[in-house]
Design an enzyme around this catalytic site. Structure first.
Site, mmCIF file in Angstrom:
data_model
loop_
_atom_site.group_PDB
_atom_site.id
_atom_site.type_symbol
_atom_site.label_atom_id
_atom_site.label_comp_id
_atom_site.label_asym_id
_atom_site.label_seq_id
_atom_site.Cartn_x
_atom_site.Cartn_y
_atom_site.Cartn_z
ATOM 1 N N THR A 169 -0.263 9.980 10.070
ATOM 2 C CA THR A 169 0.694 11.003 10.530
ATOM 3 C C THR A 169 0.817 12.164 9.533
ATOM 4 O OG1 THR A 169 2.541 9.968 9.367
ATOM 5 C CG2 THR A 169 2.094 9.187 11.603
ATOM 6 N N ARG A 218 2.042 9.738 1.361
ATOM 7 C CA ARG A 218 1.803 10.443 2.613
ATOM 8 C C ARG A 218 1.038 9.517 3.548
ATOM 9 N NH1 ARG A 218 1.789 16.383 3.651
ATOM 10 N NH2 ARG A 218 3.037 16.331 1.790
HETATM 11 C C1 PRP Z 1 1.732 15.315 -6.034
HETATM 12 C C2 PRP Z 1 2.873 16.020 -6.738
HETATM 13 C C3 PRP Z 1 3.868 16.176 -5.614
HETATM 14 C C4 PRP Z 1 3.002 16.375 -4.411
HETATM 15 C C5 PRP Z 1 3.013 17.828 -4.066
HETATM 16 O O1 PRP Z 1 2.012 13.977 -5.905
HETATM 17 O O2 PRP Z 1 3.368 15.323 -7.835
HETATM 18 O O3 PRP Z 1 4.711 15.041 -5.455
HETATM 19 O O4 PRP Z 1 1.672 15.991 -4.779
HETATM 20 O O5 PRP Z 1 2.328 18.034 -2.896
HETATM 21 P P1 PRP Z 1 3.063 18.514 -1.573
HETATM 22 O O6 PRP Z 1 3.956 19.645 -1.968
HETATM 23 O O7 PRP Z 1 1.899 18.971 -0.723
HETATM 24 O O8 PRP Z 1 3.788 17.357 -0.984
HETATM 25 P P2 PRP Z 1 0.969 12.965 -5.228
HETATM 26 O O9 PRP Z 1 1.231 12.856 -3.757
HETATM 27 O O10 PRP Z 1 -0.433 13.343 -5.640
HETATM 28 O O11 PRP Z 1 1.397 11.587 -5.843
HETATM 29 P P3 PRP Z 1 1.462 11.116 -7.375
HETATM 30 O O12 PRP Z 1 2.600 11.851 -8.012
HETATM 31 O O13 PRP Z 1 1.726 9.672 -7.242
HETATM 32 O O14 PRP Z 1 0.144 11.412 -8.048
#
Ligand code: PRP
Ligand code: URA
Length: 209
Positions: free
Chosen positions: A108, A104
């Site tokens: 943004t 993310r």
């Molecule tokens: C976590 C999870 C999802 C995301 C969900 O990943 O595995 O991909 O957050 O959140 P969202 O619905 O708000 O997008 P993270 O971004 O923590 O990355 P990681 O899997 O590398 O730990």
């Protein structure tokens, strides 16, 4: 509108309790995520087409069903989706595995693709996207959009725990995608974590933090 299938099998509920428990260490957490993923594969593949073939049992000849050459693709969202791959592959050994990595952008807050490697023929495959957590829905929405931009035509999303907010985001953006979840939780907190949830899935799987 895509359908949301919430699993209510006692084995899944039981295992999910220990996945949620903060005292469960990484080794047991990984094993439980694998086991629940395998159980979820059973439900996700319920609509696979069958065809009859002729076989000989030790007693007589008969017609009997086999899965009819459906091409499947499993696509974990990095990194936490990796924890669900082995369980799915246990039941679907012929599936090809693609990977989509997202982060993310801190300014943004938009998900940015940093890795994408997919089977060549994704347009011919039924894709099963894996991510343990569907929180705001931003990651799943973006990952499915990337897959469609690269030719995907049939996508299902499989998550362990979803927040109602994330379900709505994916349903609005991708009304053709059915969502399979082990549990739908109450809400998101102010840090966009699912409540009660299980914490940070990636950190708990890989022992980071
Ligand atoms: C976590 C999870 C999802 C995301 C969900 O990943 O595995 O991909 O957050 O959140 P969202 O619905 O708000 O997008 P993270 O971004 O923590 O990355 P990681 O899997 O590398 O730990
Ligand atoms: N990502 C996680 O790993 N957990 C949450 O609760 C929300 C997003």
């Amino acid at each position: 509108m895509g359908i949301v299938y919430e699993m209510n099998h006692p084995l899944i509920k039981h295992k999910l309790t220990f996945i949620r428990d903060k005292n469960t260490g990484s080794k047991e957490f990984r094993e439980l995520v694998k086991e629940v993923s395998m159980l979820m594969a059973y439900e996700v593949t319920r609509d696979l087409p069958l065809e009859e073939i002729k076989i000989e049992t030790p007693v007589s000849s008969t017609n009997s069903d086999i899965i009819s050459g459906k091409k499947l693709g499993i696509v974990p969202i990095l990194r936490a989706g990796l924890g669900m791959v082995e369980g799915m592959l246990n039941l679907l050994p012929a599936a090809k595995v693609g990977h989509v990595g997202l982060y993310r952008d801190p300014k943004t807050l938009e998900p940015v693709e940093y890795y994408c490697k997919l089977p060549k023929d994704i347009e011919e495959r039924d894709l099963i996207v894996l991510d343990p957590m569907l929180a705001t829905g931003g990651s799943a929405k973006a990952a499915i959009r990337f897959l469609k931009e690269k030719g995907a035509t049939a996508v299902k999303l499989v998550c362990l725990i979803a927040a109602p907010e994330g379900i709505k985001v994916v349903q609005d953006a991708h009304p053709d995608v059915d969502i399979y979840v082990a549990a739908v939780d109450k809400k998101l907190n102010e840090h966009a974590y699912i409540v009660p949830g299980l914490g940070d899935a990636g950190d708990r799987l890989f022992g980071t933090k």
